[in-house]
Design a protein around this motif. Structure first.
Motif, PDB file in Angstrom:
ATOM      1  N   LEU A  50       0.753  -3.141   0.591  1.00 60.85           N
ATOM      2  CA  LEU A  50       1.665  -3.341  -0.532  1.00 60.85           C
ATOM      3  C   LEU A  50       2.865  -4.182  -0.123  1.00 60.85           C
ATOM      4  O   LEU A  50       3.753  -4.429  -0.922  1.00 60.85           O
ATOM      5  CB  LEU A  50       2.145  -1.990  -1.070  1.00 60.85           C
ATOM      6  N   GLY A  51       2.891  -4.579   1.141  1.00 63.90           N
ATOM      7  CA  GLY A  51       3.975  -5.408   1.636  1.00 63.90           C
ATOM      8  C   GLY A  51       5.260  -4.638   1.859  1.00 63.90           C
ATOM      9  O   GLY A  51       6.311  -5.221   2.072  1.00 63.90           O
ATOM     10  N   GLY A  52       5.148  -3.326   1.815  1.00 65.02           N
ATOM     11  CA  GLY A  52       6.342  -2.503   1.947  1.00 65.02           C
ATOM     12  C   GLY A  52       6.696  -2.182   3.372  1.00 65.02           C
ATOM     13  O   GLY A  52       5.886  -2.257   4.277  1.00 65.02           O
ATOM     14  N   LYS A  53       7.928  -1.833   3.552  1.00 65.47           N
ATOM     15  CA  LYS A  53       8.420  -1.415   4.853  1.00 65.47           C
ATOM     16  C   LYS A  53       8.519   0.107   4.913  1.00 65.47           C
ATOM     17  O   LYS A  53       8.755   0.682   5.947  1.00 65.47           O
ATOM     18  CB  LYS A  53       9.796  -2.023   5.114  1.00 65.47           C
ATOM     19  N   LYS A  54       8.375   0.761   3.750  1.00 64.54           N
ATOM     20  CA  LYS A  54       8.455   2.213   3.655  1.00 64.54           C
ATOM     21  C   LYS A  54       7.067   2.830   3.782  1.00 64.54           C
ATOM     22  O   LYS A  54       6.064   2.168   3.595  1.00 64.54           O
ATOM     23  CB  LYS A  54       8.998   2.628   2.284  1.00 64.54           C
ATOM     24  N   GLU A  55       7.054   4.120   4.023  1.00 62.35           N
ATOM     25  CA  GLU A  55       5.811   4.873   3.979  1.00 62.35           C
ATOM     26  C   GLU A  55       5.366   4.970   2.518  1.00 62.35           C
ATOM     27  O   GLU A  55       6.193   5.114   1.618  1.00 62.35           O
ATOM     28  CB  GLU A  55       6.045   6.265   4.566  1.00 62.35           C
ATOM     29  N   LYS A  56       4.073   4.892   2.299  1.00 63.22           N
ATOM     30  CA  LYS A  56       3.552   4.840   0.930  1.00 63.22           C
ATOM     31  C   LYS A  56       4.000   6.041   0.081  1.00 63.22           C
ATOM     32  O   LYS A  56       4.366   5.877  -1.083  1.00 63.22           O
ATOM     33  CB  LYS A  56       2.032   4.780   0.960  1.00 63.22           C
ATOM     34  N   ALA A  57       3.958   7.230   0.627  1.00 67.42           N
ATOM     35  CA  ALA A  57       4.324   8.425  -0.142  1.00 67.42           C
ATOM     36  C   ALA A  57       5.790   8.434  -0.561  1.00 67.42           C
ATOM     37  O   ALA A  57       6.171   9.161  -1.473  1.00 67.42           O
ATOM     38  CB  ALA A  57       4.005   9.679   0.660  1.00 67.42           C
ATOM     39  N   LEU A  58       6.608   7.610   0.088  1.00 67.01           N
ATOM     40  CA  LEU A  58       8.035   7.560  -0.229  1.00 67.01           C
ATOM     41  C   LEU A  58       8.381   6.480  -1.256  1.00 67.01           C
ATOM     42  O   LEU A  58       9.533   6.389  -1.692  1.00 67.01           O
ATOM     43  CB  LEU A  58       8.847   7.341   1.044  1.00 67.01           C
ATOM     44  N   LEU A  59       7.399   5.671  -1.630  1.00 64.84           N
ATOM     45  CA  LEU A  59       7.649   4.652  -2.645  1.00 64.84           C
ATOM     46  C   LEU A  59       7.994   5.337  -3.961  1.00 64.84           C
ATOM     47  O   LEU A  59       7.417   6.366  -4.307  1.00 64.84           O
ATOM     48  CB  LEU A  59       6.415   3.760  -2.831  1.00 64.84           C
ATOM     49  N   LYS A  60       8.940   4.781  -4.668  1.00 61.04           N
ATOM     50  CA  LYS A  60       9.392   5.407  -5.907  1.00 61.04           C
ATOM     51  C   LYS A  60       8.892   4.654  -7.130  1.00 61.04           C
ATOM     52  O   LYS A  60       8.889   3.426  -7.167  1.00 61.04           O
ATOM     53  CB  LYS A  60      10.915   5.483  -5.951  1.00 61.04           C
ATOM     54  N   ILE A  61       8.503   5.418  -8.105  1.00 59.91           N
ATOM     55  CA  ILE A  61       8.150   4.908  -9.428  1.00 59.91           C
ATOM     56  C   ILE A  61       9.003   5.690 -10.411  1.00 59.91           C
ATOM     57  O   ILE A  61       8.963   6.929 -10.430  1.00 59.91           O
ATOM     58  CB  ILE A  61       6.654   5.114  -9.745  1.00 59.91           C
TER      59      ILE A  61
END
Length: 66
Positions: A14-25
């Motif tokens: 996802l190109g993120g630098k965060k852990e997936k479970a911490l992504l916010k929606i």
């Protein structure tokens, strides 16, 4: 009944630098959303499977348990 949330992802695709479970929606983490969904379905114990790649996810999982 027990529910399991698989939460060992780093969100690298996802190109993120965060852990997936911490992504916010809408201001709520994916882990919290998954836990809420399991609770609604009548699950009375939730286990979160994380990895060494996701230490912050494990911390959040411990807070959700309490």
């Amino acid at each position: 009944m027990k529910g399991i949330i698989m939460a060992g992802g780093r969100a690298s695709r996802l190109g993120g630098k965060k852990e997936k479970a911490l992504l916010k929606i809408r201001g709520k983490t994916l882990l919290s959303r998954a836990a809420d969904a399991l609770t609604v379905e009548g699950i009375d114990e939730i286990l979160v499977a994380s990895t060494t790649n996701t230490p912050s996810t494990q911390e959040l999982a411990e807070k959700i348990k309490k």
